[in-house]
Write an enzyme that holds these catalytic residues in place. Structure first.
Site, PDB file in Angstrom:
ATOM      1  N   TRP A 245       0.831  -1.210   0.000  1.00  0.00           N
ATOM      2  CA  TRP A 245       0.000   0.000   0.000  1.00  0.00           C
ATOM      3  C   TRP A 245       0.865   1.260   0.000  1.00  0.00           C
ATOM      4  O   TRP A 245       0.448   2.303   0.473  1.00  0.00           O
ATOM      5  CB  TRP A 245      -0.911  -0.003   1.233  1.00  0.00           C
ATOM      6  CG  TRP A 245      -2.051  -0.966   1.120  1.00  0.00           C
ATOM      7  CD1 TRP A 245      -3.305  -0.716   0.646  1.00  0.00           C
ATOM      8  CD2 TRP A 245      -2.064  -2.340   1.504  1.00  0.00           C
ATOM      9  NE1 TRP A 245      -4.085  -1.848   0.691  1.00  0.00           N
ATOM     10  CE2 TRP A 245      -3.350  -2.858   1.219  1.00  0.00           C
ATOM     11  CE3 TRP A 245      -1.115  -3.199   2.054  1.00  0.00           C
ATOM     12  CZ2 TRP A 245      -3.703  -4.187   1.473  1.00  0.00           C
ATOM     13  CZ3 TRP A 245      -1.465  -4.524   2.304  1.00  0.00           C
ATOM     14  CH2 TRP A 245      -2.742  -5.000   2.019  1.00  0.00           C
ATOM     15  N   ASP A 312      -6.832  -0.451  17.526  1.00  0.00           N
ATOM     16  CA  ASP A 312      -6.678  -0.644  18.967  1.00  0.00           C
ATOM     17  C   ASP A 312      -7.905  -1.253  19.633  1.00  0.00           C
ATOM     18  O   ASP A 312      -7.976  -1.355  20.856  1.00  0.00           O
ATOM     19  CB  ASP A 312      -6.314   0.672  19.663  1.00  0.00           C
ATOM     20  CG  ASP A 312      -7.241   1.817  19.268  1.00  0.00           C
ATOM     21  OD1 ASP A 312      -8.292   1.542  18.663  1.00  0.00           O
ATOM     22  OD2 ASP A 312      -6.896   2.981  19.556  1.00  0.00           O
ATOM     23  N   ASN A 314     -11.066  -0.331  20.129  1.00  0.00           N
ATOM     24  CA  ASN A 314     -11.976   0.433  20.990  1.00  0.00           C
ATOM     25  C   ASN A 314     -13.256   0.851  20.258  1.00  0.00           C
ATOM     26  O   ASN A 314     -14.017   1.686  20.753  1.00  0.00           O
ATOM     27  CB  ASN A 314     -11.266   1.660  21.579  1.00  0.00           C
ATOM     28  CG  ASN A 314     -10.766   2.621  20.510  1.00  0.00           C
ATOM     29  OD1 ASN A 314     -10.986   2.411  19.322  1.00  0.00           O
ATOM     30  ND2 ASN A 314     -10.075   3.665  20.936  1.00  0.00           N
ATOM     31  N   HIS A 339     -13.311  -1.287   1.261  1.00  0.00           N
ATOM     32  CA  HIS A 339     -12.531  -2.477   1.605  1.00  0.00           C
ATOM     33  C   HIS A 339     -13.314  -3.699   1.141  1.00  0.00           C
ATOM     34  O   HIS A 339     -14.539  -3.756   1.286  1.00  0.00           O
ATOM     35  CB  HIS A 339     -12.263  -2.545   3.107  1.00  0.00           C
ATOM     36  CG  HIS A 339     -11.519  -3.772   3.536  1.00  0.00           C
ATOM     37  ND1 HIS A 339     -10.398  -4.228   2.884  1.00  0.00           N
ATOM     38  CD2 HIS A 339     -11.738  -4.657   4.538  1.00  0.00           C
ATOM     39  CE1 HIS A 339      -9.960  -5.325   3.462  1.00  0.00           C
ATOM     40  NE2 HIS A 339     -10.766  -5.608   4.476  1.00  0.00           N
ATOM     41  N   ASP A 404     -17.380   4.299  15.529  1.00  0.00           N
ATOM     42  CA  ASP A 404     -17.612   5.744  15.547  1.00  0.00           C
ATOM     43  C   ASP A 404     -16.354   6.458  15.070  1.00  0.00           C
ATOM     44  O   ASP A 404     -15.232   5.979  15.285  1.00  0.00           O
ATOM     45  CB  ASP A 404     -17.956   6.215  16.963  1.00  0.00           C
ATOM     46  CG  ASP A 404     -19.401   5.893  17.346  1.00  0.00           C
ATOM     47  OD1 ASP A 404     -20.160   5.443  16.466  1.00  0.00           O
ATOM     48  OD2 ASP A 404     -19.757   6.092  18.521  1.00  0.00           O
ATOM     49  N   TYR A 533      -6.537   4.558  -1.918  1.00  0.00           N
ATOM     50  CA  TYR A 533      -7.929   4.277  -1.565  1.00  0.00           C
ATOM     51  C   TYR A 533      -8.101   4.066  -0.061  1.00  0.00           C
ATOM     52  O   TYR A 533      -9.216   4.122   0.461  1.00  0.00           O
ATOM     53  CB  TYR A 533      -8.463   3.080  -2.353  1.00  0.00           C
ATOM     54  CG  TYR A 533      -8.047   1.724  -1.830  1.00  0.00           C
ATOM     55  CD1 TYR A 533      -8.910   0.961  -1.048  1.00  0.00           C
ATOM     56  CD2 TYR A 533      -6.796   1.184  -2.121  1.00  0.00           C
ATOM     57  CE1 TYR A 533      -8.538  -0.294  -0.570  1.00  0.00           C
ATOM     58  CE2 TYR A 533      -6.415  -0.059  -1.650  1.00  0.00           C
ATOM     59  CZ  TYR A 533      -7.288  -0.795  -0.872  1.00  0.00           C
ATOM     60  OH  TYR A 533      -6.918  -2.027  -0.402  1.00  0.00           O
TER      61      TYR A 533
END
Length: 698
Positions: A245, A312, A314, A339, A404, A533
């Protein structure tokens, strides 16, 4: 107990001589939905009968013992070896042989395998009394989605055709505001692909660590799906494809240039199983689709737009911007324009019937799972219901469609970050897959999540956080409730004016609206960057600053034009640009306006110059018009299609506005709907792709 289904063999044994054998490969393949394989070896599906004839044979002895074995160290304990004699009825538990018919020179014997037989290549032998076993030959046993006793049973026959037998697919890309698509040749039945898929299993870390245990688990689609999700990427195990990437692809192929899985898998084998350079998410997903369909597991590609990479765990992704509006590469979280992963269809006996059906698998190496880069299977139903504690990798997949988003202003001089705004409806948009039997897009977002912004969706999000222990855990990196609830004084958005096409100027409008009843002064810093992307910024294209005063409730529009010569050299092969405006409101809070733009390539057209017939030449014309006012060079046309052809054609340079017409011939090898894929590349426009359905008649 599921009803037992026969594997039929005609077998004849003579102590003094070996009779000739006719395995009826074509006839059996037709019955077993394996006729598309390019193989002289018998390929059958577990739980279904097939016939083999031995000419010049006599009545078999009743004390014959058949031996079916697979793996390097077959044993009864691991169910990789079965011995069974001739009986009058089918065994409900294991392998069995039943005499079907006899004549003066032939004998038919029906051999039946368990519904959960291990898949792979078997050696079949026969033994009479105390004599040494005589090898009859080998056959390959695959999963059987047409059999109700199989863990991969798919009751809808049209879906079986699409998700197991279809060699052509459509992969969706672009971004949520501008969805594009391209064709892909899965080619699961071509050449040596089956043997490559079988050898892939024998090269996995699981096999190398414990070959006996690994082979003994190959009856289970969830086990094989997980193993192969690791093997398709090269991160741990010299797997098939090496990800890249960076935007630079020296020493390999740009991931955008691939048009099918066959070339990738063949290259992996020919190189002595060295990783093929290079792949990105759709390449990993397409190759895994090929492998799983080849083995008989119904599989499809899924594209998730605005897909979160929550590094991570969360269930939150953080994006950072500096005071000028530049997107900073800070932290491991990211949001990708799109994706691509896989869904495979099978039962989840480990979780319960409500979690069976479509399972998420992801071969793209993003985060380790169990110490290696593998992902899934995660029950799609479990993801929708927030059951993130169930195997496998539920939290990561849940975050991909539900995390979120937090947008921060970061001051590198002081290390201070300030929340600009948060958004709970950004992630997981327009989740897409190809329609069954049609070249169309189907939206499956509602199968992954409840309606965005609804009370139910928020309840599920809180449920997932609670299961992960996040609700009661203090997170020093999280924004305060006061920060989250702050209300901006203005709103903003970017509007696209005109077309979004490489070679043309990019025209936008920045629209700002004062939401308050008093005037507001706003200092706006604007930037445009070429990106991958994955939204990783690569090159700055343009920047500008303006200061505006908005009267109470006033809306103003500010035109932006980025000319083609400004972005031409900076554009990546992903053809993506991120435009941002960081609005500093005097005596108010900051407002971030952003737009991710994917540019379309110029059009390319395929024309069939006649009717497509089996074994008859058909002329094809591919037309491309150079849309820019400079010459394009290094022109190459790549063409591919299962049952049609595969090749590369060089094309002369094209002057400004010049039309290229390239003609070639195809000879269809079989009847039915086929797809011809073309990929035109030149120095200014890499990888312009299109496809054409070719209806071949006899």
């Amino acid at each position: 107990m599921y009803p037992q289904v026969f594997l039929l063999f005609s077998f004849f044994f003579i102590a003094a001589m070996q009779p000739s054998t006719n395995w009826h490969v074509k006839e059996n393949a037709r019955e077993h939905h394996t006729s598309k394989f390019s193989s002289e070896e018998l390929i059958v599906r577990r739980g279904q009968g097939f016939t083999v004839t031995f000419n010049g044979a006599e009545q078999p002895e009743q004390n014959l013992i058949f031996i079916a074995e697979t793996g390097s160290k077959p044993s009864k304990a691991t169910k990789t070896l079965a011995t069974f004699g001739i009986s009058s009825s089918v065994s409900k538990e294991g392998w069995s042989a039943v005499l079907q018919s006899t004549s003066s020179s032939s004998v038919s014997i029906s051999i039946s395998s368990p519904h959960k037989a291990i898949i792979g290549r078997y050696k079949l032998s026969v033994q009479s009394g105390s004599s040494s076993p005589t090898t009859l030959g080998t056959f390959v046993l695959l999963f059987n989605p047409w059999s109700s006793g199989d863990d991969v049973f798919m009751p809808n026959k049209a879906e079986c055709e699409e998700y197991v037998l279809e060699e052509f697919g459509i992969i969706f890309a672009g971004n949520k505001n501008h969805i594009s698509s391209f064709g892909w040749n899965f080619g699961q039945f071509q050449g040596d692909i089956l043997n490559i898929c079988l050898s892939m299993m024998d090269r996995s870390l699981y096999y190398r660590q414990d070959p006996i245990s690994d082979v003994s688990h190959r009856h289970d689609p969830k086990y094989l799906g997980r193993v192969l999700s690791a093997m398709v990427n090269a991160n741990d195990d010299q797997g098939v494809v090496l990800g890249n990437w960076s935007g630079k692809f020296e020493g390999g192929k740009n991931p955008s240039s691939w048009t099918g899985s066959g070339e990738i898998l063949q290259s992996w084998k020919k190189s002595g199983f060295q990783p093929v350079k290079y792949g990105q998410c759709w390449v990993f997903a397409a190759v895994l689709t090929t492998v799983l369909r080849c083995l008989g597991i119904p599989t499809r590609t899924i594209t998730n737009f605005s897909s979160a990479h929550d590094a991570d765990g969360n269930l939150r992704v953080d994006e950072f911007y500096d005071a000028d509006g530049n997107h900073l590469e800070r932290g491991a979280d990211s949001v990708w324009n799109f994706h691509v992963w896989n869904e495979s269809w099978f039962t989840r006996n480990d979780l319960g019937p409500s979690y069976s059906g479509w399972q998420v698998l992801d071969a793209t190496p993003q985060e380790e799972s169990g110490g290696i880069y593998q992902c899934g299977p995660a029950s799609r139903h479990a993801i929708k219901e927030g059951e993130v504690d169930l195997d496998y990798d539920g939290p990561f997949v849940f975050a991909e469609v539900n995390a979120d988003c937090m947008y921060w202003n970061y001051d590198s001089a002081t290390g201070k970050k300030t929340l600009i705004f948060s958004k709970s409806t950004e992630i997981g948009d327009s989740i897409s897959t190809k329609a069954v039997g049609r070249d169309a897009r189907v939206d499956v977002t509602s199968d992954y999540k409840y309606e965005e912004g609804s009370a139910k969706e928020r309840d599920i999000f809180k449920k997932a956080r609670k299961k992960l222990g996040l609700e009661d855990k203090f997170d020093p990196t999280a924004p305060t409730q006061e920060e989250i609830e702050q209300k901006p004084d203005i709103s903003g958005k970017f509007k696209v004016v005109g077309s979004l096409e490489v070679g043309k100027d990019l025209s936008l409008l920045l629209v700002l609206e004062n939401l308050q009843s008093d005037a507001k002064t706003v200092n706006v810093n604007m930037t445009a960057w070429s990106t991958l992307y994955t939204r990783r910024p690569i090159n700055e294209i343009w920047k500008d600053s303006i200061s505006v005063t908005l009267a109470p409730k006033e809306e103003k529009q500010f035109p932006i034009k980025i000319k083609y010569p400004e972005y031409q050299q900076q554009l990546t092969t992903d053809k993506t640009i991120q435009v941002t405006a960081l609005c500093h409101v005097v005596d108010g809070i900051q407002v971030l306006v952003q737009r991710n733009i994917t540019l379309d390539n110029p059009a390319i057209d395929i024309q069939l110059l006649g009717e497509a017939k089996v074994n008859k030449e058909l002329a094809v014309e591919v037309v491309f018009i150079n849309p820019i006012d400079t010459e394009v060079t290094d022109c190459v046309l790549q063409v591919e299609g299962c049952g049609l052809l595969q090749g590369i054609l060089d094309i002369p340079p094209l002057k400004a506005s010049e039309k290229s017409s390239t003609k070639f011939k195809i000879i269809p090898s079989e009847a039915g709907p086929k797809h011809l894929l073309v990929n035109f590349s030149c120095d200014k426009f890499p990888d312009i792709k299109t496809f054409k359905m070719v209806n071949v008649i006899n």
